[in-house]
Design an enzyme around this catalytic site. Sequence first.
Site, PDB file in Angstrom:
ATOM      1  N   LYS A  97     -31.084 -36.482   1.950  1.00 21.98           N
ATOM      2  CA  LYS A  97     -29.873 -35.647   1.910  1.00 21.98           C
ATOM      3  C   LYS A  97     -30.083 -34.462   2.850  1.00 21.98           C
ATOM      4  O   LYS A  97     -30.612 -33.427   2.458  1.00 21.98           O
ATOM      5  CB  LYS A  97     -29.619 -35.176   0.473  1.00 21.98           C
ATOM      6  CG  LYS A  97     -28.387 -34.293   0.333  1.00 21.98           C
ATOM      7  CD  LYS A  97     -27.901 -34.212  -1.106  1.00 21.98           C
ATOM      8  CE  LYS A  97     -26.761 -33.229  -1.228  1.00 21.98           C
ATOM      9  NZ  LYS A  97     -26.078 -33.310  -2.522  1.00 21.98           N
ATOM     10  N   GLU A 129     -33.924 -33.896  -0.697  1.00 21.84           N
ATOM     11  CA  GLU A 129     -32.979 -32.966  -0.068  1.00 21.84           C
ATOM     12  C   GLU A 129     -33.673 -31.708   0.473  1.00 21.84           C
ATOM     13  O   GLU A 129     -33.869 -30.740  -0.267  1.00 21.84           O
ATOM     14  CB  GLU A 129     -31.886 -32.543  -1.063  1.00 21.84           C
ATOM     15  CG  GLU A 129     -30.880 -31.585  -0.429  1.00 21.84           C
ATOM     16  CD  GLU A 129     -29.768 -31.118  -1.374  1.00 21.84           C
ATOM     17  OE1 GLU A 129     -29.813 -31.442  -2.568  1.00 21.84           O
ATOM     18  OE2 GLU A 129     -28.881 -30.408  -0.903  1.00 21.84           O
TER      19      GLU A 129
HETATM   20  P1  13P Z   1     -22.611 -28.853  -1.105  1.00 20.34           P
HETATM   21  O1  13P Z   1     -21.974 -30.090  -0.552  1.00 20.34           O
HETATM   22  O2  13P Z   1     -21.642 -27.944  -1.798  1.00 20.34           O
HETATM   23  O3  13P Z   1     -23.501 -28.162  -0.125  1.00 20.34           O
HETATM   24  O4  13P Z   1     -23.533 -29.328  -2.295  1.00 20.34           O
HETATM   25  C1  13P Z   1     -24.352 -30.404  -2.104  1.00 20.34           C
HETATM   26  C2  13P Z   1     -25.543 -30.235  -2.920  1.00 20.34           C
HETATM   27  O5  13P Z   1     -25.737 -30.967  -3.846  1.00 20.34           O
HETATM   28  C3  13P Z   1     -26.493 -29.185  -2.568  1.00 20.34           C
HETATM   29  O6  13P Z   1     -27.672 -29.371  -3.277  1.00 20.34           O
END
Ligand code: 13P
Length: 336
Positions: free
Chosen positions: A222, A179
Amino acid sequence: MNNPQLSLSTVANQLVAPSKGILAADESTGTMTKRLDAIHVESTLENRNKWREIMMTSTGVESYISGVILYDETLRTPTLGGVKLQDLFQSKKIHIGIKVDGGTVKLPGLGEEVFIQGLDKLGKRLLEYKELGATFTKWRAVYSVGENMPSDAVITGNSIALAQYAALVQEAGLVPIVEPEILVLTGSHTIETSKEITKKVLTDVFRWLKEFKVDLKGMLLKPNMVLPGKEHLAMTSADDIAKFTVETLLATVPPEVPGMVFLSGGLNPDQSTEYLAKMNQLYAGKLPWQLSYSYGRALQQEGLQAWSGKQENVTTAQKVFLDRAKKVSQARSGKI
Ligand code: 13P
């Protein structure tokens, strides 16, 4: 679903199976405290787990949710809703995920930018999480947008950490979610700038994933959607957001990766649903990977509000939470 027979790519593909996606319920204690403060609920371990229990025991949640990312304290909770946590997930065929990064740290000389810690003894922690039933993991790197940001130091530093993390996770037999979250909504930049930065970051991330021999078939990305800074968002069409986002991903993400699981990143639930639906609508049948979700706030916000910490609201909160999960699930097939 902790089945040692499943290969990494099978698990990754199950996580992005049609009409399903991931619930990110891995808020750190500090973040969860902010969420509970907003509904005037005290942030005790009991209340934090109560909310997670409300979501996970909603009847039919497994129709929309393939996996849930948990925070350490939840994975260590013996029971949720009176049932052994691992049994609850197993009965619903929902994969258990765990956030393994150790949060942000500032470095002298680099201003507001942050690095992520957590690689130390990660291999050992992963074996413990696996023992507790986890089949996948998440590591979030974060990048600010602004003058000279993100810097090359932050881009390269985060790419190498993400790649080392992903390699260690795969070695432990778990699927890594990579991510690199660019805080695209914060600032006054255009969608073009957001695209340029997202492209630069993702190009570097995949460069290092390859250097560290990460199996791209056994991971998920992600990403943030490509959005302009908040003040321009209302003037930007869902079509443009969908096109800028998918074009950026096509230019950077190899076809072997099974899927994108977007974060909601401060978009409201309706926006997060609409933009995902638009991408799936415009590009149906044209992409090498699945376009799915791993939303935190967008999936939880309305249900949390409906609950407001009151036992008598639990049934309504579950309904509100499931309604949103269903809408997001339908966005996978382009329905708004
Ligand atoms: P949000 O969808 O609230 O941005 O959170 C996703 C997430 O896991 C961020 O690390």
